[in-house]
Enzyme design. Sequence first.
Site: not given
Length: 311
Positions: A62, A122, A272
């Site tokens: 996203t 979402h 990440r």
Amino acid sequence: MSPMADEELSQSQTQNSPKFSTDLFQGFWHRPSLIPNIIAFQKHFQAHDNDIVIASKPKSGTTWLKSLVFTIVNRTRYSLSNTPLNTSNPHDLVPCFEYDLYKNQVPNNLTSISTPRLFSTHIPYSSLPESIKLSDCRIVYIARNPFDVIVSLWHFLKLPKPITLEECYEMFCRGEEPFGPYWDHVLEYWKESLERPNKVLFIKYEDMKEDPNSIIKNLADFIGFPISMEEEEMGIIEDILELCSLENLKNLKVNKEGKNRYSTRENKTYFRKGEVGDYVNYFSPSSIQRFSKIIEEKLGGSGLTFNMSYT
């Protein structure tokens, strides 16, 4: 981390770590605190025909997609060296309906947002307000291999809550993870993209990683901001990809130190690895086989598939 053992999976319901709380609402599982926000969103939001909505399951790419869409839309308004993306987190530039705009169940004043308005969500397609479904606004949906979604969500959730990877895996197997079941979520947008290809663009995260140039061109065409041949020859696609790359975004000061406006999390938690197939370092072959079988059964006959052969 060593692959998750089957014995650990079978004992996950008795782990000391608390189960991540979700309630069933309109056929999908949600955090209880979000349900009033979703209801307010459904009741009050009025879509514009030139709105662009980014939809996804959490941890499916996203943040990357938000940065790309924002940059494509605003590339003539801002130079790439002077874009707000350099000083603002993508989640602040493309606000989320249920987490941000309707977080107090009172609709924010949206008239101050410049057009085209960029939003994200979402929630599943079936729960979107009728004004979105009936308008000519565009929806860009990004889907990711469910195993990588599980690992990414676990890393994201474990910081505020001591949830184990085993518990996260079992939530997905039951379909009770946030905004789940996974298979129903992706199928709703997938089927809508087949029936209304001018309304919904379905993108796979893995395809974006493998052939980003083609995806960028297709994305720009779909949202109404096509990239010209002249721009392409000048290297605009490569420049956009570099600006929006994980490495660049995660090293920006705002994403290393700041927080976005609707979360207590630090922005760095949204960046990440972004790797494809990293789940093989976390799950045993039998665990992969078990969930792969569930996914194949649930998606069977739809034409939607994900590569599960990274082992």
